[in-house]
Scaffold this motif. Structure first.
Motif, PDB file in Angstrom:
ATOM      1  N   TYR A 499       0.875  -1.162   0.000  1.00 42.78           N
ATOM      2  CA  TYR A 499       0.000   0.000   0.000  1.00 42.78           C
ATOM      3  C   TYR A 499       0.914   1.215   0.000  1.00 42.78           C
ATOM      4  N   ARG A 500       0.432   2.339   0.282  1.00 44.47           N
ATOM      5  CA  ARG A 500       1.257   3.539   0.215  1.00 44.47           C
ATOM      6  C   ARG A 500       1.738   3.803  -1.191  1.00 44.47           C
ATOM      7  N   THR A 501       0.913   4.392  -1.894  1.00 45.58           N
ATOM      8  CA  THR A 501       1.338   4.816  -3.206  1.00 45.58           C
ATOM      9  C   THR A 501       2.177   6.071  -3.090  1.00 45.58           C
ATOM     10  N   SER A 502       2.717   6.425  -4.186  1.00 47.63           N
ATOM     11  CA  SER A 502       3.529   7.638  -4.159  1.00 47.63           C
ATOM     12  C   SER A 502       2.680   8.833  -3.767  1.00 47.63           C
ATOM     13  N   VAL A 503       1.465   8.768  -4.181  1.00 47.73           N
ATOM     14  CA  VAL A 503       0.584   9.867  -3.790  1.00 47.73           C
ATOM     15  C   VAL A 503       0.407   9.890  -2.287  1.00 47.73           C
ATOM     16  N   ASP A 504       0.318   8.730  -1.733  1.00 53.81           N
ATOM     17  CA  ASP A 504       0.191   8.689  -0.289  1.00 53.81           C
ATOM     18  C   ASP A 504       1.415   9.308   0.365  1.00 53.81           C
ATOM     19  N   LEU A 505       2.538   8.958  -0.174  1.00 53.01           N
ATOM     20  CA  LEU A 505       3.753   9.522   0.393  1.00 53.01           C
ATOM     21  C   LEU A 505       3.706  11.037   0.308  1.00 53.01           C
ATOM     22  N   LYS A 506       3.321  11.464  -0.852  1.00 51.03           N
ATOM     23  CA  LYS A 506       3.275  12.912  -1.010  1.00 51.03           C
ATOM     24  C   LYS A 506       2.320  13.533  -0.006  1.00 51.03           C
ATOM     25  N   ASP A 507       1.181  12.922   0.115  1.00 63.63           N
ATOM     26  CA  ASP A 507       0.199  13.481   1.039  1.00 63.63           C
ATOM     27  C   ASP A 507       0.728  13.476   2.462  1.00 63.63           C
ATOM     28  N   LYS A 508       1.352  12.381   2.778  1.00 66.67           N
ATOM     29  CA  LYS A 508       1.858  12.306   4.142  1.00 66.67           C
ATOM     30  C   LYS A 508       2.923  13.371   4.363  1.00 66.67           C
ATOM     31  N   TRP A 509       3.729  13.526   3.381  1.00 69.67           N
ATOM     32  CA  TRP A 509       4.766  14.540   3.520  1.00 69.67           C
ATOM     33  C   TRP A 509       4.138  15.923   3.677  1.00 69.67           C
ATOM     34  N   ARG A 510       3.132  16.117   2.933  1.00 69.81           N
ATOM     35  CA  ARG A 510       2.457  17.400   3.051  1.00 69.81           C
ATOM     36  C   ARG A 510       1.949  17.593   4.464  1.00 69.81           C
ATOM     37  N   ASN A 511       1.381  16.539   4.968  1.00 67.26           N
ATOM     38  CA  ASN A 511       0.872  16.644   6.330  1.00 67.26           C
ATOM     39  C   ASN A 511       2.007  16.853   7.322  1.00 67.26           C
ATOM     40  N   LEU A 512       3.066  16.156   7.080  1.00 66.15           N
ATOM     41  CA  LEU A 512       4.188  16.318   8.004  1.00 66.15           C
ATOM     42  C   LEU A 512       4.685  17.746   7.978  1.00 66.15           C
ATOM     43  N   LEU A 513       4.776  18.257   6.802  1.00 65.80           N
ATOM     44  CA  LEU A 513       5.232  19.637   6.704  1.00 65.80           C
ATOM     45  C   LEU A 513       4.321  20.551   7.487  1.00 65.80           C
ATOM     46  N   LYS A 514       3.085  20.329   7.269  1.00 62.66           N
ATOM     47  CA  LYS A 514       2.133  21.190   7.949  1.00 62.66           C
ATOM     48  C   LYS A 514       2.301  21.067   9.455  1.00 62.66           C
ATOM     49  N   ALA A 515       2.412  19.840   9.863  1.00 60.51           N
ATOM     50  CA  ALA A 515       2.543  19.624  11.296  1.00 60.51           C
ATOM     51  C   ALA A 515       3.815  20.264  11.831  1.00 60.51           C
ATOM     52  N   SER A 516       4.867  20.074  11.095  1.00 62.75           N
ATOM     53  CA  SER A 516       6.134  20.580  11.607  1.00 62.75           C
ATOM     54  C   SER A 516       6.134  22.094  11.654  1.00 62.75           C
ATOM     55  N   LEU A 517       5.495  22.672  10.719  1.00 61.45           N
ATOM     56  CA  LEU A 517       5.477  24.130  10.727  1.00 61.45           C
ATOM     57  C   LEU A 517       4.508  24.666  11.749  1.00 61.45           C
ATOM     58  N   ALA A 518       3.463  23.953  11.915  1.00 56.55           N
ATOM     59  CA  ALA A 518       2.454  24.480  12.816  1.00 56.55           C
ATOM     60  C   ALA A 518       2.871  24.323  14.261  1.00 56.55           C
ATOM     61  N   GLN A 519       3.738  23.418  14.476  1.00 54.75           N
ATOM     62  CA  GLN A 519       4.003  23.113  15.863  1.00 54.75           C
ATOM     63  C   GLN A 519       5.149  23.911  16.436  1.00 54.75           C
ATOM     64  N   THR A 520       6.161  24.059  15.685  1.00 52.01           N
ATOM     65  CA  THR A 520       7.394  24.616  16.225  1.00 52.01           C
ATOM     66  C   THR A 520       7.287  25.933  16.973  1.00 52.01           C
TER      67      THR A 520
END
Length: 580
Positions: A499-520
């Motif tokens: 599972y985890r298509t490349s799109v999933d990876l991308k989405d997850k990365w997007r979420n991670l980015l968001k999280a990392s920026l929102a949290q710091t």
DNA sequence: CTTAGGG
DNA sequence: CCCTAAG
């Protein structure tokens, strides 16, 4: 060139007159306007101007600017924090607002005077010869507003006084001739005409990149900066729009669809119609559809998909035991979701109705003569069903199989070229189904397919929670190959995760980015409340994400800069180990 | 088919 | 997650 008064004083003035946001705007305007007109004729024009109009400039400040002690007023508020922000931009000169107090009638100014004013306003020289442009610019700068559309520019106390009667039609021909007698010269005229009306050559972008932000709607701003990839409205979106129209039968949105080609974006907010049809009311909307060439009123629901049939649907038919009958594993998360009257969901193309036992649902085909039942939106309709996500991309496709559940669908459909497709199914399809399905097969890996939570009615789609190790792999992958190389990352780091298509990876990365920026910024807030369900994602990872993001943000924009030398980018094209 | 983005 | 437009 133009030496300004004391910087502090200037800043003080600014902060006195403008809000901090106004300063920002001014700054960005500066960036925009930092330009030179390199047109061949311009030099000549300048030369001519100074021949012919020897002493206009000196009289500028006296005749048009009321500079009565303005500096004094301003100097008291120079401790404004804004000062820090506005000064570092090392532009040629600073705006000298002391000259700009009082009433200014830009209409009376000659080009040269306008240039002076411009300089005083923006702290920068310009060679744009367009009077209208200059006036508009200055007005915008002084009034701190972008919608300066007047033809007459009189500025008084930072406000633009409109005067409609004065029509300044064409500055290219007329006004030049008025002001400058030299306008009659033929060569000048030609050179003037050659000047692009919007000629702003941003040649020194590098000098103050921070100012290089667009300051709003401006016709002169056809900047082609690295914008996000623009997308035209999607088909689905258009469909949604046009589908909305019939529902709003009151004509309130009548022309909505007509204009849908143009005004799409602006309509965006209006488009959420009240489309929750109550069960009792049974509001059936009909739509004229062409079915097999005949115009037929078909009951339809909003958000029907008119586009091409799902490719994957063929997979449904493939496993047909009875040749015509379609056996599909249907595990609609039923749960009372199936209001028979067409509800507003996307799935509503598929009507489900109880036919037999939950375990064996028979669907009958409506259509004896079925020239081929094309079903669309099947995936969507069935998509909610938690199939055991088994390996490979197949899990993305509608999985069809003679499942243990023995769900049998027989279609007694109508010939519908429109790919309309109705399935009668059991309301009774219940939990047991769902659960069974989940437990029965697949699910080899750690997490379950997160059942659509019966509680709260929130139905979650089949979803694999990202494990920590997955996230780490993702991060590592991004650091190795860079964000954007999702397929590579998928191949090389997630080879074992089917599972985890490349799109999933991308989405997850997007979420991670968001999280990392929102949290710091402040670590609080998040850790305490968000523990419900979702894994918190450890801070170190977020930090790394952030670092990577910054790195890439710095590296990538410099496109064509020697292939990103710094990052330890592996050779992506290494063959992935033989077996496949 | 892959990427990028919007939903 | 899903979907779709662009390449």
């Amino acid at each position: 060139m133009h030496v300004v008064a004391d910087p502090g004083q200037t800043v003080g003035c600014i902060s006195n007159e403008e809000s901090s946001s106004g300063i920002a705007q001014l700054e960005s305007l500066k960036g925009l306007l930092q330009s030179r007109n390199k047109e061949a004729g311009s030099d000549k024009l300048n030369a001519r101007l100074e021949e012919t109009v020897p002493s206009l400039a000196p009289s500028l400040s006296e005749s048009h600017f009321n500079q009565s002690g303005s500096a004094g007023e301003c100097s008291h508020s120079s401790d404004n924090p804004v000062a820090g922000g506005s000064t570092p931009s090392a532009v040629t000169t600073k705006p000298d607002f002391s000259k700009l107090k009082g009433e200014i009638c830009l209409d009376n100014l000659s080009i040269k005077e306008l240039h002076e004013t411009f300089k005083a306003t923006f702290g920068r020289e310009t060679t744009v010869k367009d009077k209208q442009w200059l006036k508009r610019r200055i007005s915008m700068g002084l009034t701190n507003s972008c919608d300066v559309s007047v033809t007459s520019f009189i500025i008084k106390d930072n406000k633009l006084v409109k005067k409609e009667n004065e029509e300044i039609s064409n500055c290219m021909d007329g006004s030049y001739a008025e002001d400058q007698p030299i306008g009659n010269h033929k060569d000048l005229l030609t050179s003037l005409n050659q000047l692009d009306y919007h000629q702003v050559v941003p040649e020194k972008r590098v000098e103050n990149p921070s100012l290089d932000d667009n300051s709003g709607s401006d016709d002169h701003q056809t900047e082609q900066r690295a914008a996000k990839r623009v997308r035209k409205p999607t088909k689905r979106y258009i469909e949604e729009l046009s589908e909305v129209e019939p529902k709003e039968s009151n004509g309130r949105l009548m022309n909505l669809a007509k204009n849908s080609g143009h005004g799409l974006i602006s309509l965006k907010s209006h488009v959420r119609p009240v489309r929750n049809v109550i069960l009792g009311g049974r509001t059936v909307v009909t739509r004229l559809d062409s079915l097999g060439g005949y115009g037929i009123q078909v009951p339809c629901v909003s958000r029907v998909r008119r586009s091409r049939p799902r490719k994957n649907f063929m997979a449904l038919l493939k496993f047909n035991p009875s040749g015509m009958g379609t056996e599909a594993m249907l595990v609609k998360k039923v749960h009372g979701d199936h209001s028979f009257p067409p509800d507003d969901e996307k799935e509503s193309r598929v009507f489900l109705k109880a036919n037999s036992t939950p375990e064996h649902v028979h669907h009958q085909k409506f259509n004896p003569s079925g020239t081929g039942t094309e079903a669309t939106s099947i995936k969507k309709a069935f998509g909610d069903h938690s199939f055991p996500p088994d390996d490979g991309k197949e899990s993305r496709v509608l999985k069809v199989s003679s499942t243990p559940e023995h769900v049998h669908h027989q279609f007694i459909g109508v010939p519908e070229k429109d790919k309309q497709f109705s399935v009668m199914s059991a309301i009774g399809l219940g939990h047991n189904m769902e659960l069974k399905c989940m437990n029965s097969s697949g699910d080899s890996d750690d997490n379950v397919v997160t059942v659509p939570t019966p509680k709260g009615g929130i139905r979650r789609k089949h979803h694999r929670a990202w494990t920590l190790s997955e996230v780490m792999k993702l991060v590592e992958g991004v650091s190795s190959y860079g964000a954007g190389r999702w397929s590579e990352i998928k191949r090389l780091e997630f080879a074992s995760y089917s599972y985890r298509t490349s799109v999933d990876l991308k989405d997850k990365w997007r979420n991670l980015l968001k999280a990392s920026l929102a949290q710091t910024p402040q670590d609080n807030g998040m850790n305490s409340r968000k523990n419900t369900g979702a894994m918190p994602i450890p801070a170190p990872i977020l930090l790394k994400v952030r670092e990577l993001a910054e790195m890439q943000a710095q590296v990538l924009p410099n496109l064509s800069s020697t292939k990103i030398a710094g990052s330890p980018r592996k050779n992506v094209h290494e063959k992935q180990t033989g077996f496949l």
